[in-house]
Design a protein around this motif. Structure first.
Motif, PDB file in Angstrom:
ATOM      1  N   GLY A   1     -32.545  10.631 -24.939  1.00  0.00           N
ATOM      2  CA  GLY A   1     -31.764  11.335 -23.929  1.00  0.00           C
ATOM      3  C   GLY A   1     -32.335  11.216 -22.532  1.00  0.00           C
ATOM      4  O   GLY A   1     -31.591  11.139 -21.553  1.00  0.00           O
ATOM      5  N   THR A   2     -33.667  11.208 -22.418  1.00  0.00           N
ATOM      6  CA  THR A   2     -34.288  11.109 -21.095  1.00  0.00           C
ATOM      7  C   THR A   2     -34.469   9.671 -20.637  1.00  0.00           C
ATOM      8  O   THR A   2     -34.911   9.443 -19.508  1.00  0.00           O
ATOM      9  CB  THR A   2     -35.659  11.815 -21.078  1.00  0.00           C
ATOM     10  N   ALA A   3     -34.112   8.712 -21.487  1.00  0.00           N
ATOM     11  CA  ALA A   3     -34.294   7.302 -21.117  1.00  0.00           C
ATOM     12  C   ALA A   3     -33.638   6.949 -19.781  1.00  0.00           C
ATOM     13  O   ALA A   3     -34.253   6.273 -18.945  1.00  0.00           O
ATOM     14  CB  ALA A   3     -33.781   6.391 -22.236  1.00  0.00           C
ATOM     15  N   PRO A   4     -32.387   7.394 -19.521  1.00  0.00           N
ATOM     16  CA  PRO A   4     -31.775   7.042 -18.235  1.00  0.00           C
ATOM     17  C   PRO A   4     -32.097   8.021 -17.113  1.00  0.00           C
ATOM     18  O   PRO A   4     -31.629   7.850 -15.992  1.00  0.00           O
ATOM     19  CB  PRO A   4     -30.278   7.080 -18.563  1.00  0.00           C
TER      20      PRO A   4
ATOM     21  N   ALA B   1     -37.484  15.091 -31.291  1.00  0.00           N
ATOM     22  CA  ALA B   1     -38.145  14.175 -30.362  1.00  0.00           C
ATOM     23  C   ALA B   1     -37.332  12.905 -30.150  1.00  0.00           C
ATOM     24  O   ALA B   1     -37.346  12.329 -29.061  1.00  0.00           O
ATOM     25  CB  ALA B   1     -39.535  13.811 -30.885  1.00  0.00           C
ATOM     26  N   ASP B   2     -36.602  12.469 -31.176  1.00  0.00           N
ATOM     27  CA  ASP B   2     -35.773  11.279 -31.013  1.00  0.00           C
ATOM     28  C   ASP B   2     -34.702  11.505 -29.966  1.00  0.00           C
ATOM     29  O   ASP B   2     -34.432  10.639 -29.118  1.00  0.00           O
ATOM     30  CB  ASP B   2     -35.140  10.861 -32.341  1.00  0.00           C
TER      31      ASP B   2
ATOM     32  N   ALA C   1     -36.330   0.670 -27.774  1.00  0.00           N
ATOM     33  CA  ALA C   1     -37.645   1.157 -28.206  1.00  0.00           C
ATOM     34  C   ALA C   1     -38.711   1.122 -27.106  1.00  0.00           C
ATOM     35  O   ALA C   1     -39.483   2.075 -26.980  1.00  0.00           O
ATOM     36  CB  ALA C   1     -38.109   0.376 -29.429  1.00  0.00           C
ATOM     37  N   PRO C   2     -38.829   0.058 -26.307  1.00  0.00           N
ATOM     38  CA  PRO C   2     -39.867   0.069 -25.261  1.00  0.00           C
ATOM     39  C   PRO C   2     -39.748   1.252 -24.302  1.00  0.00           C
ATOM     40  O   PRO C   2     -40.758   1.878 -23.960  1.00  0.00           O
ATOM     41  CB  PRO C   2     -39.644  -1.265 -24.530  1.00  0.00           C
ATOM     42  N   LEU C   3     -38.518   1.585 -23.902  1.00  0.00           N
ATOM     43  CA  LEU C   3     -38.349   2.716 -22.990  1.00  0.00           C
ATOM     44  C   LEU C   3     -38.646   4.034 -23.701  1.00  0.00           C
ATOM     45  O   LEU C   3     -39.183   4.969 -23.090  1.00  0.00           O
ATOM     46  CB  LEU C   3     -36.928   2.717 -22.422  1.00  0.00           C
ATOM     47  N   ARG C   4     -38.346   4.118 -25.006  1.00  0.00           N
ATOM     48  CA  ARG C   4     -38.714   5.316 -25.759  1.00  0.00           C
ATOM     49  C   ARG C   4     -40.231   5.494 -25.764  1.00  0.00           C
ATOM     50  O   ARG C   4     -40.737   6.605 -25.607  1.00  0.00           O
ATOM     51  CB  ARG C   4     -38.222   5.228 -27.213  1.00  0.00           C
ATOM     52  N   ARG C   5     -40.934   4.383 -25.958  1.00  0.00           N
ATOM     53  CA  ARG C   5     -42.400   4.487 -25.985  1.00  0.00           C
ATOM     54  C   ARG C   5     -42.958   4.854 -24.607  1.00  0.00           C
ATOM     55  O   ARG C   5     -43.946   5.581 -24.504  1.00  0.00           O
ATOM     56  CB  ARG C   5     -43.019   3.182 -26.498  1.00  0.00           C
ATOM     57  N   LEU C   6     -42.313   4.369 -23.548  1.00  0.00           N
ATOM     58  CA  LEU C   6     -42.747   4.761 -22.207  1.00  0.00           C
ATOM     59  C   LEU C   6     -42.535   6.259 -22.002  1.00  0.00           C
ATOM     60  O   LEU C   6     -43.420   6.964 -21.484  1.00  0.00           O
ATOM     61  CB  LEU C   6     -41.983   3.961 -21.149  1.00  0.00           C
ATOM     62  N   ARG C   7     -41.366   6.767 -22.400  1.00  0.00           N
ATOM     63  CA  ARG C   7     -41.109   8.198 -22.283  1.00  0.00           C
ATOM     64  C   ARG C   7     -42.063   8.990 -23.182  1.00  0.00           C
ATOM     65  O   ARG C   7     -42.507  10.084 -22.817  1.00  0.00           O
ATOM     66  CB  ARG C   7     -39.661   8.512 -22.661  1.00  0.00           C
ATOM     67  N   CYS C   8     -42.393   8.439 -24.346  1.00  0.00           N
ATOM     68  CA  CYS C   8     -43.353   9.087 -25.232  1.00  0.00           C
ATOM     69  C   CYS C   8     -44.716   9.175 -24.546  1.00  0.00           C
ATOM     70  O   CYS C   8     -45.375  10.230 -24.574  1.00  0.00           O
ATOM     71  CB  CYS C   8     -43.461   8.298 -26.534  1.00  0.00           C
TER      72      CYS C   8
ATOM     73  N   ALA D   1     -43.761   9.566 -33.878  1.00  0.00           N
ATOM     74  CA  ALA D   1     -42.858   9.091 -34.931  1.00  0.00           C
ATOM     75  C   ALA D   1     -41.533   8.612 -34.350  1.00  0.00           C
ATOM     76  O   ALA D   1     -40.967   7.598 -34.779  1.00  0.00           O
ATOM     77  CB  ALA D   1     -42.619  10.196 -35.955  1.00  0.00           C
ATOM     78  N   ALA D   2     -41.033   9.323 -33.334  1.00  0.00           N
ATOM     79  CA  ALA D   2     -39.757   8.957 -32.723  1.00  0.00           C
ATOM     80  C   ALA D   2     -39.868   7.710 -31.846  1.00  0.00           C
ATOM     81  O   ALA D   2     -38.857   7.074 -31.539  1.00  0.00           O
ATOM     82  CB  ALA D   2     -39.222  10.122 -31.889  1.00  0.00           C
ATOM     83  N   ALA D   3     -41.091   7.359 -31.424  1.00  0.00           N
ATOM     84  CA  ALA D   3     -41.272   6.232 -30.507  1.00  0.00           C
ATOM     85  C   ALA D   3     -41.274   4.886 -31.220  1.00  0.00           C
ATOM     86  O   ALA D   3     -41.174   3.836 -30.569  1.00  0.00           O
ATOM     87  CB  ALA D   3     -42.591   6.396 -29.739  1.00  0.00           C
ATOM     88  N   ARG D   4     -41.369   4.898 -32.518  1.00  0.00           N
ATOM     89  CA  ARG D   4     -41.421   3.623 -33.250  1.00  0.00           C
ATOM     90  C   ARG D   4     -40.075   2.909 -33.199  1.00  0.00           C
ATOM     91  O   ARG D   4     -39.032   3.515 -33.023  1.00  0.00           O
ATOM     92  CB  ARG D   4     -41.806   3.859 -34.704  1.00  0.00           C
ATOM     93  N   GLY D   5     -40.127   1.594 -33.389  1.00  0.00           N
ATOM     94  CA  GLY D   5     -38.896   0.824 -33.484  1.00  0.00           C
ATOM     95  C   GLY D   5     -38.979  -0.495 -32.738  1.00  0.00           C
ATOM     96  O   GLY D   5     -39.788  -0.661 -31.818  1.00  0.00           O
ATOM     97  N   LEU D   6     -38.125  -1.440 -33.131  1.00  0.00           N
ATOM     98  CA  LEU D   6     -38.059  -2.749 -32.485  1.00  0.00           C
ATOM     99  C   LEU D   6     -36.676  -3.002 -31.879  1.00  0.00           C
ATOM    100  O   LEU D   6     -36.369  -4.129 -31.495  1.00  0.00           O
ATOM    101  CB  LEU D   6     -38.390  -3.850 -33.503  1.00  0.00           C
ATOM    102  N   ASP D   7     -35.858  -1.959 -31.802  1.00  0.00           N
ATOM    103  CA  ASP D   7     -34.536  -2.091 -31.201  1.00  0.00           C
ATOM    104  C   ASP D   7     -34.681  -2.203 -29.686  1.00  0.00           C
ATOM    105  O   ASP D   7     -35.748  -1.931 -29.121  1.00  0.00           O
ATOM    106  CB  ASP D   7     -33.677  -0.877 -31.559  1.00  0.00           C
TER     107      ASP D   7
END
Length: 474
Positions: A299-302, A293-294, A339-346, A330-336
Motif C-alpha cells: 500500500g505504501t509503495a506508491p 505487513a503485506d 518485490a524490490p520496492l516492498r523490500r525498500l519499504r521494509c 516475511a512480507a518483503a520476500r518475493g521475486l515478483d
C-alpha cells in the motif's frame, strides 16, 4: 486526473473534530436552526421553498438583516429540505415536519459528516449554475430559461469545477504541497486552462484564465460558507472600470489581490469522499494501521516518502518491535516485479524499530533475499558479530536496491548519483553484475546505461544488460 492512479494520501483530522467543524459551518448551522424552528404553522410553496410571507421570520430566527436577509433565509431553508432535516408532509397544504435526519446532527461524527456531505453536494450544484441576473436575462416569454442564450453547458460547468477542486486537492495532499498556505486563484485557474506542454501562454489562453478566475471567484464565495474552503476574494478594484480611480493606493505586485483559496480540513475530508465515490484511489494516512505487513508494504509503495513514513509509524504503534519486524520481513520476500520496492519499504520501516527487533534480523541472515538488508540493519544498530556478506549477496542487494529506486522515483538525480557511485567504486562491476540471478538485473543494467553520463561506462552497462537478458532467456 486519472481515476486509475493512486493519489497521494491525505492526512485527515479526527472525525469528531471534523464533525464539530461541519456543525459550525454557516450553511449547515442555519439549515439546522430553521429545521428546529419550523412548526405546524410553517408553509412551503409548490417547490418546497418557504412561502414569501414567512421569510422575514426565518431571517430573524437566523439573526439576518439587510437587503439579502430573505434570500439567505430561503437558501438555508432549501438546504434543510435537501439534507432531510425538514420533510414536506402535505404538498397541497404545504405543511412540513422535522425530518428523520435532523436527529443525526446529535448522533455520531459519521452521522453528522454524512449530513454535511449532502449539504456540500447541494452547494456544489448551486455553484455550477449561472448567477441570477444571467438567468433573468435568459428567461423566455413562457417563463422558461433559454439555455442556448446563456452559453452554459451544465455538464461542462460541473466538470470544470470538479477539475479545479481536484487540482486543489492535489496541491493540498502532495509531497511538495504548500501545506496550509493558500493557493493564488490565477495559478489554480491556469492549472485547468493552460496545457502542461505550453511554454508562454498565448493572449487567448490568458483571457480564458482571466474568465475562469472570475467564475471561480463567484463559486468560492458560495463554497466558503459550507466549510469547504477559506477564501480571500478577488479585489473589487480589479473589476472596476479602467477609467475609475482606485479608492486607495494599489500594490500591483500583491498577488493576494487576485484571490487566495485554501482547502479546510473539513474540505479535504469532503473532497476525498467525493473522489472515492467517483472511483479514485484516494488513500488517507492511517488506512493501513490495522492491516497486515503485506498490505502496508504494497500500500505504501506508491506513497511519497513522508507519507510512507507517517503511515508506517501508525502501523508500528500497534505492534511489538520483534513481532512487527518478523511480519515485515516475511512480507518483503518475493521475486515478483513489486518485490524490490516492498523490500525498500521494509528496510525503511525497520529503521523505525528499536534494538528489540535484533533477533528477527538475525533469523534471516542466511536468506538470499533478506540477508543483505538484515546485515545493513544490524550494522547500523551497532550489533556485534555480524557476518560479512558474500560477494553474491552484495551484488544481489545492489541490483535489488537500484530496482526499488527505479520503481519509487524513476530516473531521479538521486538514482543517477547512485549509479555513478556504483560504477566508480567497483572496478569490473558490469562483468559481475550481469550474472546476478535477480529478475530485475537486465532492467537495472539498462537503466544504468541510460543514466550514466560517461559514454564508455554506459556502453559497458548496455552490453551487460544484453548478456543478462540472454542468460535469463529474454
Amino acid at each position: 486526473m486519472s481515476d486509475s492512479s493512486t493519489l497521494p494520501p491525505a492526512r485527515l483530522r479526527p472525525e469528531a473534530e471534523l464533525a464539530r467543524d461541519a456543525l459550525s459551518a454557516p450553511v449547515l448551522a442555519r439549515a439546522a436552526r430553521l429545521a428546529r424552528w419550523a412548526g405546524p404553522d410553517t408553509r412551503v410553496d409548490a417547490g418546497g421553498g418557504l412561502v414569501e410571507e414567512q421569510l422575514p421570520a426565518a431571517a430573524e430566527q437566523l439573526g439576518l438583516s439587510g437587503d439579502d436577509a430573505a434570500a439567505h433565509a430561503s437558501e438555508a431553508w432549501r438546504i434543510a429540505v435537501d439534507t432531510g432535516l425538514v420533510e414536506i408532509t402535505d404538498e397541497e397544504a404545504g405543511t412540513v415536519t422535522a425530518g428523520e435526519d435532523l436527529a443525526l446532527l446529535t448522533g455520531s461524527p459519521q452521522d453528522v459528516l454524512g449530513v454535511w456531505l449532502t449539504a456540500l453536494e447541494a452547494v456544489l450544484a448551486d455553484a455550477s449554475v449561472p448567477d441570477l441576473d444571467d438567468l433573468v436575462d435568459a428567461m423566455a416569454e413562457g417563463g422558461e430559461v433559454d439555455l442556448s442564450s446563456l452559453d452554459w453547458d451544465p455538464d461542462a460547468e460541473s466538470e470544470f469545477l470538479d477539475g479545479v477542486l481536484g487540482n486543489l486537492y492535489l496541491l493540498t495532499v502532495g509531497e511538495d504541497a504548500p501545506g496550509d498556505a493558500p493557493v493564488p486563484l490565477p495559478a489554480l485557474a491556469a492549472s485547468v486552462i493552460v496545457p502542461s506542454d505550453m511554454g508562454e501562454p498565448s493572449n487567448e489562453v490568458l483571457e480564458q484564465v482571466s474568465d475562469a478566475m472570475m467564475r471561480l471567484d463567484d463559486q468560492f464565495r458560495l463554497l466558503e460558507p459550507v466549510g469547504l474552503v477559506e477564501y480571500q476574494p478577488v479585489d473589487e478594484a480589479l473589476m472596476a472600470d479602467a477609467d475609475e480611480e482606485p479608492a486607495a493606493p494599489v500594490d500591483e505586485a500583491d498577488v493576494t489581490r487576485y484571490g487566495m483559496v485554501r482547502l479546510t480540513p473539513l474540505g479535504l475530508y469532503g473532497l476525498r469522499a467525493r473522489l472515492l465515490d467517483a472511483g479514485f484511489d484516494a488513500p488517507a494516512v492511517g488506512d493501513l494501521a490495522d492491516k497486515g505487513a503485506d498490505a502496508l508494504l504494497d500500500g505504501t509503495a506508491p506513497f511519497p516518502p513522508a507519507a510512507a513514513h507517517a503511515e508506517t509509524e501508525l502501523w508500528l504503534a500497534g505492534r511489538g518491535p520483534l513481532d512487527a519486524a518478523r511480519e515485515l520481513l516475511a512480507a518483503a520476500r518475493g521475486l515478483d516485479p513489486g518485490a524490490p520496492l516492498r523490500r525498500l519499504r521494509c528496510q525503511q520501516a525497520l529503521s523505525l524499530v528499536g534494538a528489540e527487533a535484533e533477533p528477527a534480523l538475525r533469523e534471516v541472515l542466511d536468506d538470499a533475499e533478506l540477508g543483505g538488508l538484515a546485515r545493513v540493519w544490524l550494522t547500523e544498530h551497532g550489533a556485534r558479530d555480524v557476518p560479512a556478506p558474500s560477494q553474491d549477496m552484495v551484488f544481489w542487494l545492489t541490483i535489488d536496491t537500484v530496482a526499488a529506486q527505479l520503481a519509487a522515483e524513476g530516473n531521479s538525480e538521486e538514482l543517477r548519483a547512485l549509479v555513478e557511485g556504483l560504477a566508480q567504486q567497483h572496478s569490473g562491476f558490469f562483468d559481475t553484475a550481469w550474472r546476478v540471478e535477480h529478475p530485475a538485473t537486465p532492467d537495472v543494467l539498462e537503466a544504468m546505461g541510460r543514466l550514466h553520463p560517461d559514454k564508455k561506462i554506459a556502453k559497458e552497462a548496455r552490453k551487460a544488460a544484453f548478456k543478462a537478458r540472454s542468460q535469463q532467456g529474454g
